[in-house]
Design a protein around this motif. Sequence first.
Motif, short mmCIF file in Angstrom:
data_model
loop_
_atom_site.label_atom_id
_atom_site.label_comp_id
_atom_site.label_asym_id
_atom_site.label_seq_id
_atom_site.Cartn_x
_atom_site.Cartn_y
_atom_site.Cartn_z
N SER A 100 -3.08 4.22 2.84
CA SER A 100 -1.83 3.49 2.96
C SER A 100 -0.90 4.02 1.88
O SER A 100 -1.17 5.07 1.28
N THR A 101 0.18 3.32 1.65
CA THR A 101 1.13 3.75 0.63
C THR A 101 1.62 2.54 -0.15
O THR A 101 1.33 1.39 0.19
N LEU A 102 2.37 2.82 -1.19
CA LEU A 102 3.02 1.76 -1.95
C LEU A 102 4.51 2.06 -1.95
O LEU A 102 4.99 2.93 -2.66
N ASN A 103 5.24 1.35 -1.09
CA ASN A 103 6.69 1.47 -0.99
C ASN A 103 7.35 0.40 -1.85
O ASN A 103 6.71 -0.53 -2.33
N TYR A 104 8.67 0.53 -2.03
CA TYR A 104 9.42 -0.48 -2.79
C TYR A 104 9.24 -1.86 -2.16
O TYR A 104 9.06 -2.85 -2.85
N LYS A 105 9.27 -1.91 -0.82
CA LYS A 105 9.10 -3.19 -0.14
C LYS A 105 7.70 -3.76 -0.40
O LYS A 105 7.54 -4.97 -0.58
N ASP A 106 6.68 -2.90 -0.41
CA ASP A 106 5.33 -3.37 -0.73
C ASP A 106 5.26 -3.93 -2.15
O ASP A 106 4.60 -4.94 -2.40
N VAL A 110 -1.82 -9.51 4.08
CA VAL A 110 -2.20 -8.21 3.54
C VAL A 110 -0.95 -7.34 3.54
O VAL A 110 -0.37 -7.11 4.61
N PRO A 111 -0.46 -6.86 2.39
CA PRO A 111 0.73 -6.01 2.37
C PRO A 111 0.41 -4.60 2.86
O PRO A 111 -0.74 -4.28 3.18
N GLY A 112 1.46 -3.77 2.90
CA GLY A 112 1.27 -2.38 3.30
C GLY A 112 1.99 -2.06 4.59
O GLY A 112 1.46 -2.31 5.68
N ILE A 113 3.21 -1.50 4.50
CA ILE A 113 4.01 -1.23 5.69
C ILE A 113 3.65 0.09 6.36
O ILE A 113 4.12 0.38 7.45
N ASP A 114 2.80 0.87 5.71
CA ASP A 114 2.33 2.15 6.26
C ASP A 114 0.81 2.14 6.33
O ASP A 114 0.14 1.55 5.48
N LEU A 115 0.27 2.86 7.30
CA LEU A 115 -1.17 3.12 7.28
C LEU A 115 -1.49 4.27 8.22
O LEU A 115 -0.75 4.55 9.17
N MET A 152 0.56 10.02 4.80
CA MET A 152 0.92 8.90 3.93
C MET A 152 1.73 9.35 2.72
O MET A 152 2.45 8.56 2.13
N SER A 153 1.63 10.62 2.36
CA SER A 153 2.55 11.15 1.35
C SER A 153 3.98 11.07 1.87
O SER A 153 4.91 10.80 1.13
N ILE A 154 4.13 11.27 3.15
CA ILE A 154 5.44 11.13 3.80
C ILE A 154 5.75 9.64 3.99
O ILE A 154 6.73 9.13 3.47
N ASN A 197 -5.47 5.53 -1.60
CA ASN A 197 -6.72 5.91 -0.95
C ASN A 197 -7.55 4.63 -0.78
O ASN A 197 -8.06 4.08 -1.75
N ILE A 198 -7.66 4.17 0.45
CA ILE A 198 -8.32 2.89 0.70
C ILE A 198 -9.83 2.98 0.54
O ILE A 198 -10.48 2.04 0.10
#
Length: 327
Positions: free
Chosen positions: A38-44, A61-66, A123-125, A324-325
């Motif tokens: 997943s990622t950590l965005n500003y919204k997360d 559960v947060p995380g807008i990407d996966l 997820m880097s993107i 990295n989950i």
Amino acid sequence: MFKGILIEKDEQGYRSAVKDIDDSVLPEGDVTIQVAYSTLNYKDALAITGKGPVVRSFPMVPGIDLVGTVEQSDNEKFKVGDHVLLNGFGVGETHCGGLAEKARLKSEWLIPLPKAFSARQAMSIGTAGYTAMLCVIALEKNGITPDKGDILVTGANGGVGSFAITILAKLGYNVVASTGRLEESEYLKKLGATEVIDRATLTEPGRPLGKERWAAAVDSAGSHTLANVCASLKYGGVVAACGLAQGMDLPTTVMPFILRGVTLAGIDSVMRPTADRIEAWERLATILEPAVFDDIAKEITLDEAIETAEKLISGKVRGRVVVNITG
């Protein structure tokens, strides 16, 4: 049970913690995914810290990407073992998201993982890079070509800004980066910026119309920054607005729009139609080179995500954060 970040709000207050989560917490959906990254965005970060009204229901559960592997599917579009990608659709806000080992989602939210990218690269993107690509596509569709002049990118050290600079530079545009961290100028120039300016020149109240400087802009700040950008666009200029890091207000006038024919193109990445998503990811696959992922993104574990969210909110994180989950 599966491991993940759980946000709770009750009489004890608002809190986030890495813990074992019962499957019953997962909402309805026709595809269950074993999450790899997943990622950590500003919204997360806003959701995890509680510093913004992001989460709409609890527990969450947060995380807008996966990105991950299909574990169970009730939809013929996706089979067990398929590698899939998700950005947005309210996941991590109203529907449990990617910062956990397992997610249950609606199949219409998913697209296949592009073959050009590994799970980590995708997820880097993440939403940041995908949003940056949507912004660039909007500039192109509004007639902005490299010969028109300089393109300004605000919030340059953030995820959207970093990818916007990279994409625009690869496409032959001359990019000027605006940042509050001038010590990161070398990083921004390595990504492709030809000039770096202090964001302080844009963040204070300005004139309704300023000197024409930018052919176009990608803005993730909003507020006075976006107002000043609009006021400084050349005739026929375009700004793709995709964020509100400075604020959600827009203290401007109609003058740039009716006297210079400026276009304000709003960019929503959350509810974007599937066709637009696929177009953006296909373009990214033709533009990005593998080396950029190491330049822009750093990897952390799930256990480090809450601490990193605090740093992100404080402006102490550069580029992208990949979680990295399973690591």
